[in-house]
Design a protein around this motif. Sequence first.
Motif, PDB file in Angstrom:
ATOM      1  N   UNK A 168     -21.682  -7.398  34.905  1.00  0.00           N
ATOM      2  CA  UNK A 168     -21.172  -7.906  36.185  1.00  0.00           C
ATOM      3  C   UNK A 168     -21.339  -9.421  36.300  1.00  0.00           C
ATOM      4  N   UNK A 169     -21.808 -10.063  35.231  1.00  0.00           N
ATOM      5  CA  UNK A 169     -21.913 -11.521  35.215  1.00  0.00           C
ATOM      6  C   UNK A 169     -23.292 -12.077  35.510  1.00  0.00           C
ATOM      7  N   UNK A 170     -24.241 -11.207  35.814  1.00  0.00           N
ATOM      8  CA  UNK A 170     -25.569 -11.683  36.187  1.00  0.00           C
ATOM      9  C   UNK A 170     -26.573 -11.634  35.051  1.00  0.00           C
ATOM     10  N   UNK A 171     -27.712 -12.260  35.292  1.00  0.00           N
ATOM     11  CA  UNK A 171     -28.852 -12.211  34.377  1.00  0.00           C
ATOM     12  C   UNK A 171     -30.121 -12.357  35.216  1.00  0.00           C
ATOM     13  N   UNK A 172     -31.221 -11.849  34.685  1.00  0.00           N
ATOM     14  CA  UNK A 172     -32.483 -11.850  35.423  1.00  0.00           C
ATOM     15  C   UNK A 172     -33.445 -12.903  34.890  1.00  0.00           C
ATOM     16  N   UNK A 173     -34.249 -13.439  35.794  1.00  0.00           N
ATOM     17  CA  UNK A 173     -35.335 -14.323  35.404  1.00  0.00           C
ATOM     18  C   UNK A 173     -36.527 -14.049  36.310  1.00  0.00           C
ATOM     19  N   UNK A 174     -37.700 -14.478  35.867  1.00  0.00           N
ATOM     20  CA  UNK A 174     -38.931 -14.216  36.601  1.00  0.00           C
ATOM     21  C   UNK A 174     -39.771 -15.479  36.712  1.00  0.00           C
ATOM     22  N   UNK A 175     -40.671 -15.468  37.686  1.00  0.00           N
ATOM     23  CA  UNK A 175     -41.684 -16.502  37.805  1.00  0.00           C
ATOM     24  C   UNK A 175     -42.842 -15.944  38.621  1.00  0.00           C
ATOM     25  N   UNK A 176     -43.862 -16.772  38.800  1.00  0.00           N
ATOM     26  CA  UNK A 176     -45.013 -16.380  39.614  1.00  0.00           C
ATOM     27  C   UNK A 176     -45.190 -17.405  40.723  1.00  0.00           C
ATOM     28  N   UNK A 177     -45.121 -16.935  41.949  1.00  0.00           N
ATOM     29  CA  UNK A 177     -45.344 -17.767  43.119  1.00  0.00           C
ATOM     30  C   UNK A 177     -46.164 -16.951  44.124  1.00  0.00           C
ATOM     31  N   UNK A 178     -46.982 -17.619  44.921  1.00  0.00           N
ATOM     32  CA  UNK A 178     -47.748 -16.948  45.970  1.00  0.00           C
ATOM     33  C   UNK A 178     -48.543 -15.755  45.426  1.00  0.00           C
ATOM     34  N   UNK A 179     -49.070 -15.938  44.206  1.00  0.00           N
ATOM     35  CA  UNK A 179     -49.868 -14.904  43.530  1.00  0.00           C
ATOM     36  C   UNK A 179     -49.096 -13.595  43.354  1.00  0.00           C
ATOM     37  N   UNK A 180     -47.784 -13.718  43.186  1.00  0.00           N
ATOM     38  CA  UNK A 180     -46.910 -12.558  43.019  1.00  0.00           C
ATOM     39  C   UNK A 180     -45.860 -12.858  41.955  1.00  0.00           C
ATOM     40  N   UNK A 181     -45.533 -11.860  41.144  1.00  0.00           N
ATOM     41  CA  UNK A 181     -44.466 -12.000  40.154  1.00  0.00           C
ATOM     42  C   UNK A 181     -43.154 -11.621  40.835  1.00  0.00           C
ATOM     43  N   UNK A 182     -42.191 -12.538  40.768  1.00  0.00           N
ATOM     44  CA  UNK A 182     -40.888 -12.305  41.360  1.00  0.00           C
ATOM     45  C   UNK A 182     -39.835 -12.156  40.267  1.00  0.00           C
ATOM     46  N   UNK A 183     -38.876 -11.274  40.515  1.00  0.00           N
ATOM     47  CA  UNK A 183     -37.718 -11.108  39.648  1.00  0.00           C
ATOM     48  C   UNK A 183     -36.510 -11.511  40.473  1.00  0.00           C
ATOM     49  N   UNK A 184     -35.676 -12.369  39.878  1.00  0.00           N
ATOM     50  CA  UNK A 184     -34.492 -12.883  40.570  1.00  0.00           C
ATOM     51  C   UNK A 184     -33.259 -12.654  39.703  1.00  0.00           C
ATOM     52  N   UNK A 185     -32.119 -12.963  40.289  1.00  0.00           N
ATOM     53  CA  UNK A 185     -30.865 -12.903  39.548  1.00  0.00           C
ATOM     54  C   UNK A 185     -30.150 -14.238  39.690  1.00  0.00           C
ATOM     55  N   UNK A 186     -29.296 -14.515  38.743  1.00  0.00           N
ATOM     56  CA  UNK A 186     -28.471 -15.712  38.761  1.00  0.00           C
ATOM     57  C   UNK A 186     -27.248 -15.404  37.916  1.00  0.00           C
ATOM     58  N   UNK A 187     -26.227 -16.222  38.027  1.00  0.00           N
ATOM     59  CA  UNK A 187     -25.124 -16.095  37.093  1.00  0.00           C
ATOM     60  C   UNK A 187     -25.652 -16.408  35.701  1.00  0.00           C
ATOM     61  N   UNK A 188     -25.257 -15.649  34.712  1.00  0.00           N
ATOM     62  CA  UNK A 188     -25.774 -15.826  33.350  1.00  0.00           C
ATOM     63  C   UNK A 188     -25.450 -17.205  32.790  1.00  0.00           C
ATOM     64  N   UNK A 189     -24.428 -17.858  33.320  1.00  0.00           N
ATOM     65  CA  UNK A 189     -24.021 -19.174  32.815  1.00  0.00           C
ATOM     66  C   UNK A 189     -24.848 -20.314  33.423  1.00  0.00           C
TER      67      UNK A 189
END
Length: 189
Positions: A154-175
């Motif tokens: 569908x054109x998306x890709x996932x990325x992660x980071x750590x903020x506020x002592x929590x691991x977050x998973x996000x989406x963005x356009x793969x490009x």
Amino acid sequence: MTTNNNSELSTEQRDELLGTLKARFEKNMNRHEGLDWAKVQAKLEASTDKLWSLHEMENTGGEPDVVGHDEESGEYIFYDCTAESPKGRRSICYDQEALESRKANKPENSALNMAAAMGIELLTEEQYRELQKLGNFDMKTSSWVKTPDHIRKLGGALFCDRRYDTVFVYHNGAESYYAARGFRGSLRV
């Protein structure tokens, strides 16, 4: 990124890498409790192609370290353990399709292309969460993670980071690509 077309390290490069890996292993025993460096080193010395991949991980700023041992296969598992997403692997989109879709301001490479060239795999979301149990990573950066096919189609890709002592998973356009987003890899030896 420095590439070595024949995937062979010189004796000097091999010895330097093994010294670096041993020092990191000994400094971070919480990542691999109960594992013995001598056994890891023996496995590494028997796998020149894997040593080359670890050299590439190190060379791009990943600071690879042992994070586990697969009892069934006997393989040791390495992840990039640098505090922030590896510097030599940032400002890249997700994959080749995303790279080709950009008409202007193309990044130099993609996460999947770089990982394949290095002989490593992108961390999955599950592996990324396992890594975060070993320390606080990506407090200022983010890292692409292996994206499920149905999201990628569908054109998306996932990325992660750590903020506020929590691991977050996000989406963005793969490009998309950002100076603070790279990827973390895994290697089984």
